[in-house]
Scaffold this motif. Structure first.
Motif, PDB file in Angstrom:
ATOM      1  N   SER A  51       0.832  -1.206   0.000  1.00 10.24           N
ATOM      2  CA  SER A  51       0.000   0.000   0.000  1.00 10.24           C
ATOM      3  C   SER A  51       0.864   1.252   0.000  1.00 10.24           C
ATOM      4  O   SER A  51       1.907   1.317   0.655  1.00 10.24           O
ATOM      5  CB  SER A  51      -0.930   0.023   1.224  1.00 10.24           C
ATOM      6  OG  SER A  51      -0.253   0.426   2.384  1.00 10.24           O
TER       7      SER A  51
ATOM      8  N   PRO B 127       0.884   5.554   0.614  1.00  8.44           N
ATOM      9  CA  PRO B 127       0.180   6.452   1.543  1.00  8.44           C
ATOM     10  C   PRO B 127      -1.185   6.901   1.036  1.00  8.44           C
ATOM     11  O   PRO B 127      -2.141   7.011   1.805  1.00  8.44           O
ATOM     12  CB  PRO B 127       1.147   7.640   1.667  1.00  8.44           C
ATOM     13  CG  PRO B 127       2.498   7.043   1.440  1.00  8.44           C
ATOM     14  CD  PRO B 127       2.278   5.987   0.384  1.00  8.44           C
TER      15      PRO B 127
ATOM     16  N   ARG C  27      -4.146   4.217   1.735  1.00 10.39           N
ATOM     17  CA  ARG C  27      -4.399   3.665   3.066  1.00 10.39           C
ATOM     18  C   ARG C  27      -5.883   3.578   3.417  1.00 10.39           C
ATOM     19  O   ARG C  27      -6.310   2.671   4.123  1.00 10.39           O
ATOM     20  CB  ARG C  27      -3.704   4.514   4.138  1.00 10.39           C
ATOM     21  CG  ARG C  27      -2.209   4.613   4.005  1.00 10.39           C
ATOM     22  CD  ARG C  27      -1.455   3.399   4.543  1.00 10.39           C
ATOM     23  NE  ARG C  27      -0.085   3.779   4.748  1.00 10.39           N
ATOM     24  CZ  ARG C  27       0.911   3.584   3.878  1.00 10.39           C
ATOM     25  NH1 ARG C  27       0.666   2.958   2.740  1.00 10.39           N
ATOM     26  NH2 ARG C  27       2.125   4.017   4.129  1.00 10.39           N
ATOM     27  N   ASP C  28      -6.682   4.530   2.904  1.00 12.81           N
ATOM     28  CA  ASP C  28      -8.099   4.565   3.281  1.00 12.81           C
ATOM     29  C   ASP C  28      -8.874   3.350   2.781  1.00 12.81           C
ATOM     30  O   ASP C  28      -9.882   2.985   3.375  1.00 12.81           O
ATOM     31  CB  ASP C  28      -8.767   5.843   2.749  1.00 12.81           C
ATOM     32  CG  ASP C  28      -8.323   7.087   3.498  1.00 12.81           C
ATOM     33  OD1 ASP C  28      -7.746   6.939   4.592  1.00 12.81           O
ATOM     34  OD2 ASP C  28      -8.549   8.196   2.985  1.00 12.81           O
TER      35      ASP C  28
ATOM     36  N   VAL D 203      -7.219   0.275   1.720  1.00 12.03           N
ATOM     37  CA  VAL D 203      -6.426  -0.957   1.669  1.00 12.03           C
ATOM     38  C   VAL D 203      -7.086  -2.097   2.448  1.00 12.03           C
ATOM     39  O   VAL D 203      -7.013  -3.269   2.038  1.00 12.03           O
ATOM     40  CB  VAL D 203      -4.981  -0.706   2.179  1.00 12.03           C
ATOM     41  CG1 VAL D 203      -4.971  -0.325   3.658  1.00 12.03           C
ATOM     42  CG2 VAL D 203      -4.108  -1.928   1.935  1.00 12.03           C
TER      43      VAL D 203
ATOM     44  N   ASP E  20       3.568  -1.476   3.851  1.00 13.08           N
ATOM     45  CA  ASP E  20       3.146  -0.086   3.686  1.00 13.08           C
ATOM     46  C   ASP E  20       4.352   0.775   3.318  1.00 13.08           C
ATOM     47  O   ASP E  20       5.258   0.976   4.136  1.00 13.08           O
ATOM     48  CB  ASP E  20       2.518   0.443   4.976  1.00 13.08           C
ATOM     49  CG  ASP E  20       1.162  -0.175   5.268  1.00 13.08           C
ATOM     50  OD1 ASP E  20       0.583  -0.783   4.354  1.00 13.08           O
ATOM     51  OD2 ASP E  20       0.693  -0.056   6.419  1.00 13.08           O
TER      52      ASP E  20
ATOM     53  N   GLN F 253       6.219   4.128   2.822  1.00 14.25           N
ATOM     54  CA  GLN F 253       6.100   5.468   3.399  1.00 14.25           C
ATOM     55  C   GLN F 253       6.497   6.523   2.371  1.00 14.25           C
ATOM     56  O   GLN F 253       7.241   6.245   1.425  1.00 14.25           O
ATOM     57  CB  GLN F 253       6.979   5.581   4.644  1.00 14.25           C
ATOM     58  CG  GLN F 253       6.639   4.561   5.723  1.00 14.25           C
ATOM     59  CD  GLN F 253       5.185   4.638   6.164  1.00 14.25           C
ATOM     60  OE1 GLN F 253       4.677   5.715   6.489  1.00 14.25           O
ATOM     61  NE2 GLN F 253       4.507   3.506   6.170  1.00 14.25           N
TER      62      GLN F 253
END
Length: 311
Positions: free
Chosen positions: A90, A92, A95-96, A98, A117, A119
């Motif tokens: 994923s 940034p 993220r909402d 994933v 994840d 960054q």
């Protein structure tokens, strides 16, 4: 004889008559004008209320469609990828949604080996040299530095190393758990990635969850770094981009606009919705079982809303 006093009286009479005329005229027009304005305000208020009701109805329709997608997902997905192993990566911006994407992938019966994840630090241009040095320092016996891209692009070299540690490598032995853990630990400690779900094994395919492109002054270079990262994962496994939208700089758009990438990577441009998450899972099924890439969703470049299902 006409004197100054006469002129004053005459002028006073004229201005008085003008004032009386204005008052009388205003009084005569005040009723119709006010009524007209009141009617227009009332009409606009009524139209505004109708628009509100329309928006509310459309939102309710969307909500019902989302609920329908979630309720029918098991019928479409159950058992389609039993025994397969998938990695979720994923960004940034993704993220909402994933979690929703991951839930649909698990519904297929696939084993999600973990979630990596990325960054924002990973794609910051000023970190290019640091990423390159970290990749060369972190390379393991099972993934030697000589096997990584031989250039000065830190994002590309680091992405290749992470992909090699987390995905199956055709024709090569699996990366030992100790080496995989060492690579991940190095990038986690440096703040370039985090692991939301413990990564337990290598994977056959990868779903890259993205969203809208960057908007800061380095946006173009960051967006290109995201594409560079995705390409390295695509080289080692069946890759699907679960994105949102198709605007300039979007990862979905970059894949669709590239004749080579669009033949190997699948994209979904509405993965922020339940419907798009179901389609993401179906596109992953198509990649892993049919070795076929497709472009799906509602935006520019989509071939269809979803992959065609066998009759």
């Amino acid at each position: 004889m006409i004197n100054f006093r006469y002129h004053v009286v005459s002028l006073t009479a004229v201005f008085l008559a003008l004032a009386i005329g204005l008052v009388v005229g205003t009084a005569a027009l005040n009723g119709p004008v006010a009524d007209s304005l009141n009617d227009r305000v009332a009409g606009l208020s009524k139209q505004n209320e109708q628009l509100r009701q329309t928006v509310g109805s459309l939102q309710e329709e969307v909500n019902r469609e989302e609920d329908y997608a979630r309720e029918t997902a098991p019928l479409l997905l159950s058992g389609k990828l039993t025994g397969k192993r998938l990695l979720v990566v994923s960004l940034p911006s993704g993220r909402d949604h994933v979690e929703g994407v991951t839930d649909m992938l698990r519904m297929t019966g696939a084993t999600v080996t973990g979630r990596l994840d990325i960054q924002d630090k990973f794609v910051i241009p000023d970190n290019n040299v640091s990423l390159l040095e970290l990749a060369n320092k972190t390379a393991r016996p099972s993934i030697p530095a000589s096997a990584l891209p031989g250039n000065s692009e830190g994002v590309e070299t680091s992405s290749a190393l992470l992909a090699a540690a987390l995905l199956d490598r055709a024709g090569q032995p699996a990366v030992p758990e100790a080496d995989r853990r060492a690579v991940l630990t190095a990038y986690i400690n440096a703040g370039y990635v985090t692991v939301a779900d413990r990564i337990t094994a290598s994977a056959e395919g990868v779903v890259i969850v993205s969203g809208q492109p960057h908007i800061d002054r380095d946006s173009a270079r960051k967006d290109q770094s995201v594409v560079t990262m995705a390409v390295q994962f695509d080289k080692l496994g069946a890759a699907v981009v679960a994105g949102s939208g198709t605007g300039a700089g979007n990862l979905v758009t970059a894949v669709r606009d590239d004749p080579a990438l669009s033949k190997t990577m699948s994209t979904v441009d509405n993965a922020s919705t339940a419907q798009g998450q179901v389609v993401t899972a179906l596109a992953t099924v198509e990649q892993l079982t049919g070795q076929k890439a497709g472009q799906y969703g509602l935006g520019a470049g989509a071939a269809s809303i979803a992959p065609k299902q066998p009759q």
